[in-house]
Design a protein around this motif. Structure first.
Motif, PDB file in Angstrom:
ATOM      1  N   GLU A 132       4.277  11.490  47.176  1.00 56.22           N
ATOM      2  CA  GLU A 132       5.264  10.419  47.057  1.00 56.22           C
ATOM      3  C   GLU A 132       6.669  10.948  46.779  1.00 56.22           C
ATOM      4  O   GLU A 132       7.662  10.239  46.978  1.00 56.22           O
ATOM      5  CB  GLU A 132       4.853   9.445  45.959  1.00 56.22           C
ATOM      6  CG  GLU A 132       3.563   8.685  46.272  1.00 56.22           C
ATOM      7  CD  GLU A 132       3.191   7.722  45.164  1.00 56.22           C
ATOM      8  OE1 GLU A 132       3.900   7.714  44.127  1.00 56.22           O
ATOM      9  OE2 GLU A 132       2.208   6.977  45.336  1.00 56.22           O
ATOM     10  N   ASN A 133       6.769  12.184  46.312  1.00 53.97           N
ATOM     11  CA  ASN A 133       8.074  12.758  46.002  1.00 53.97           C
ATOM     12  C   ASN A 133       8.673  13.547  47.168  1.00 53.97           C
ATOM     13  O   ASN A 133       9.761  14.102  47.053  1.00 53.97           O
ATOM     14  CB  ASN A 133       7.951  13.680  44.788  1.00 53.97           C
ATOM     15  CG  ASN A 133       7.537  12.930  43.533  1.00 53.97           C
ATOM     16  OD1 ASN A 133       8.029  11.832  43.277  1.00 53.97           O
ATOM     17  ND2 ASN A 133       6.626  13.505  42.760  1.00 53.97           N
ATOM     18  N   SER A 134       7.956  13.596  48.265  1.00 51.40           N
ATOM     19  CA  SER A 134       8.420  14.370  49.408  1.00 51.40           C
ATOM     20  C   SER A 134       9.453  13.599  50.220  1.00 51.40           C
ATOM     21  O   SER A 134       9.428  12.363  50.292  1.00 51.40           O
ATOM     22  CB  SER A 134       7.229  14.728  50.311  1.00 51.40           C
ATOM     23  OG  SER A 134       7.670  15.368  51.496  1.00 51.40           O
ATOM     24  N   SER A 135      10.364  14.354  50.857  1.00 47.14           N
ATOM     25  CA  SER A 135      11.296  13.763  51.829  1.00 47.14           C
ATOM     26  C   SER A 135      10.675  13.700  53.213  1.00 47.14           C
ATOM     27  O   SER A 135      11.291  13.194  54.148  1.00 47.14           O
ATOM     28  CB  SER A 135      12.585  14.590  51.888  1.00 47.14           C
ATOM     29  OG  SER A 135      13.229  14.625  50.639  1.00 47.14           O
ATOM     30  N   HIS A 136       9.474  14.254  53.351  1.00 48.44           N
ATOM     31  CA  HIS A 136       8.722  14.262  54.617  1.00 48.44           C
ATOM     32  C   HIS A 136       9.555  14.881  55.740  1.00 48.44           C
ATOM     33  O   HIS A 136       9.662  14.338  56.840  1.00 48.44           O
ATOM     34  CB  HIS A 136       8.268  12.842  54.980  1.00 48.44           C
ATOM     35  CG  HIS A 136       7.550  12.143  53.863  1.00 48.44           C
ATOM     36  ND1 HIS A 136       6.326  12.565  53.392  1.00 48.44           N
ATOM     37  CD2 HIS A 136       7.898  11.069  53.095  1.00 48.44           C
ATOM     38  CE1 HIS A 136       5.928  11.774  52.402  1.00 48.44           C
ATOM     39  NE2 HIS A 136       6.874  10.872  52.196  1.00 48.44           N
ATOM     40  N   ASP A 137      10.126  16.027  55.420  1.00 45.30           N
ATOM     41  CA  ASP A 137      11.044  16.718  56.321  1.00 45.30           C
ATOM     42  C   ASP A 137      10.549  18.153  56.529  1.00 45.30           C
ATOM     43  O   ASP A 137      10.054  18.789  55.593  1.00 45.30           O
ATOM     44  CB  ASP A 137      12.445  16.719  55.702  1.00 45.30           C
ATOM     45  CG  ASP A 137      13.473  17.396  56.575  1.00 45.30           C
ATOM     46  OD1 ASP A 137      13.992  16.721  57.487  1.00 45.30           O
ATOM     47  OD2 ASP A 137      13.752  18.585  56.361  1.00 45.30           O
ATOM     48  N   PHE A 138      10.695  18.670  57.744  1.00 45.99           N
ATOM     49  CA  PHE A 138      10.224  20.028  58.019  1.00 45.99           C
ATOM     50  C   PHE A 138      10.996  21.063  57.207  1.00 45.99           C
ATOM     51  O   PHE A 138      10.413  21.943  56.581  1.00 45.99           O
ATOM     52  CB  PHE A 138      10.319  20.337  59.518  1.00 45.99           C
ATOM     53  CG  PHE A 138       9.175  19.774  60.300  1.00 45.99           C
ATOM     54  CD1 PHE A 138       7.920  20.364  60.255  1.00 45.99           C
ATOM     55  CD2 PHE A 138       9.336  18.633  61.073  1.00 45.99           C
ATOM     56  CE1 PHE A 138       6.846  19.831  60.954  1.00 45.99           C
ATOM     57  CE2 PHE A 138       8.269  18.094  61.780  1.00 45.99           C
ATOM     58  CZ  PHE A 138       7.021  18.694  61.721  1.00 45.99           C
ATOM     59  N   LEU A 150      -1.258  16.705  53.693  1.00 42.55           N
ATOM     60  CA  LEU A 150      -0.907  16.876  52.287  1.00 42.55           C
ATOM     61  C   LEU A 150       0.461  16.279  51.988  1.00 42.55           C
ATOM     62  O   LEU A 150       0.660  15.623  50.957  1.00 42.55           O
ATOM     63  CB  LEU A 150      -0.923  18.369  51.937  1.00 42.55           C
ATOM     64  CG  LEU A 150      -2.295  19.032  51.837  1.00 42.55           C
ATOM     65  CD1 LEU A 150      -2.140  20.546  51.677  1.00 42.55           C
ATOM     66  CD2 LEU A 150      -3.097  18.461  50.663  1.00 42.55           C
ATOM     67  N   ASP A 151       1.411  16.493  52.883  1.00 42.91           N
ATOM     68  CA  ASP A 151       2.767  15.985  52.680  1.00 42.91           C
ATOM     69  C   ASP A 151       2.781  14.454  52.651  1.00 42.91           C
ATOM     70  O   ASP A 151       3.529  13.853  51.877  1.00 42.91           O
ATOM     71  CB  ASP A 151       3.687  16.501  53.787  1.00 42.91           C
ATOM     72  CG  ASP A 151       5.117  16.027  53.622  1.00 42.91           C
ATOM     73  OD1 ASP A 151       5.798  16.545  52.716  1.00 42.91           O
ATOM     74  OD2 ASP A 151       5.537  15.136  54.378  1.00 42.91           O
TER      75      ASP A 151
END
Length: 378
Positions: free
Chosen positions: A212-218, A207-208
């Motif tokens: 497109e607005n995610s920083s893709h960070d835990f 999902l992450d």
């Protein structure tokens, strides 16, 4: 065959605050404690926990780290059914991308995890100094039925804004998580060590990746997603010594804390179980001249000392000439200190030569780095 737990070590960061020490190598490959590299601690912790499969996610200046890790033999990962692989960004049908964040790094290696088919995934950083066995943390994760368990420790409130900060209920179930808050409401800090149930992790990563607005960070995305969707996230309270050595001063301090005069009940003792494994340099025995004066030091094999050394960490193949004075310093492998030289409160990078009669940082309380190019950097 599926595995109970697979470890993934995030080791791709630049470590720019270590300045010249990370100019040509990744931060986890930096030397520490006279004998080790920083990555040795994470790999040894995984091995000592009985986890036999490990992926090391590399990116920045990866050649030294890749060669050093090899097949994981130094830490015992090359046995039957075990493996240790360095996983770098690669080109796929979707294109070629650098790792965009900690979560994206795991997402880009989801095929590796699918092949291993683990029930649980341990995710940790490759640039922290601590001893741990993750078995108790995994037991807590299973017992509580958590989707994610985060290893935490209490930090001074004035330092809390440097960390991901958690709030918990009476059962240590996490109720709120804020990454590096400006005004922390708690001093319970994430160590960046997570255990996920793989099915939950996989779903969250997929999902992450589409966001497109995610920083893709835990810390910024995956943990908040789990909390916002009423998934159970539990805190595991770590007890013991832990250091983030991301700056010159913190790297110097962590080295100094190894010295006999600075030890306390939490300080790492390399001779005690669980062991920290590293590369054997096959050096000759250390030599200390009868005219040398040495006190309160760690001295590795291959070091030759004719001068005066106090409260310092001396790596392999270091040479300290007659009448030289070294105080409160970290000398990395291959350093040469000339006659009558004076070195105080410094980190001397690998293979650096301090010339005869040269003075480094006299009477200063601020740590300085002498890098490969012989420049003085504060």
């Amino acid at each position: 065959m599926s595995k109970q737990c697979v470890a993934m070590i995030l080791a791709g960061g630049k470590g720019t605050r270590l300045q010249a020490l990370t100019k040509k190598i990744a931060k986890p490959a930096v030397y520490f404690g006279g004998k080790y590299r920083i990555i040795d601690f994470s790999l040894s912790n995984v091995a000592n926990s009985g986890i036999d499969t490990c992926g090391v996610l590399i990116q920045y200046e990866s050649i030294v780290l890749n060669n050093y890790i090899g097949n994981g033999e130094k830490w015992g990962f090359n046995g039957v059914g075990g493996k240790c692989l360095c996983l770098s960004p690669r080109q796929t049908e979707e294109g070629a991308n650098w790792y965009k964040g900690t979560a994206d790094a795991i997402y880009q290696n989801i095929d590796f995890l699918d092949d291993e088919d683990p029930e649980y995934v341990l995710i940790l950083s490759g640039d922290h100094i601590y001893k741990a066995q993750y078995n108790e943390m995994l037991d807590l994760h299973i017992k509580t039925g958590a989707s994610c368990t985060i290893s935490v420790l209490e930090v001074p409130i004035y330092e809390a804004s440097r960390f991901g900060i958690l709030e918990v209920d009476n059962n240590d179930v996490i109720t709120k998580f804020v990454e590096k808050p400006k005004v922390p409401k708690s001093n319970l800090a994430s160590m960046g060590v997570y255990i996920f149930s793989y099915k939950e992790l996989r779903k969250a990563l997929l999902l992450d990746a589409k966001n497109e607005n995610s920083s893709h960070d835990f810390g910024k995305n995956i943990i908040p997603y789990l909390l916002n969707n009423n998934k159970k996230v539990v805190a595991y309270r770590f007890k013991g010594y832990w250091r983030d050595v991301g700056t010159l001063s913190s790297l110097h301090q962590a080295n100094m804390e190894l010295l006999p005069s600075n030890r306390n009940s939490e300080t790492i003792r390399f001779s005690e179980y669980p062991q920290i494994y590293s590369e054997d340099t096959h050096s000759t025995p250390q030599f200390i001249s009868k005219d040398a004066r040495v006190s309160n030091c760690l001295i590795n094999q291959g070091a030759i000392i004719y001068g005066n050394v106090n409260s310092s960490v001396i790596s392999n193949e270091v040479f300290i000439d007659k009448d030289a004075i070294v105080k409160d310093s970290v000398l990395m492998p291959g350093v040469k200190i000339g006659k009558n030289a004076y070195v105080n409160n410094a980190i001397i990078g690998p293979n650096t030569v301090i010339k005869d009669n040269e003075t480094i940082n006299k009477d200063s309380e601020e740590v300085v780095l002498i890098d490969y190019g012989r420049s003085l950097s504060k």
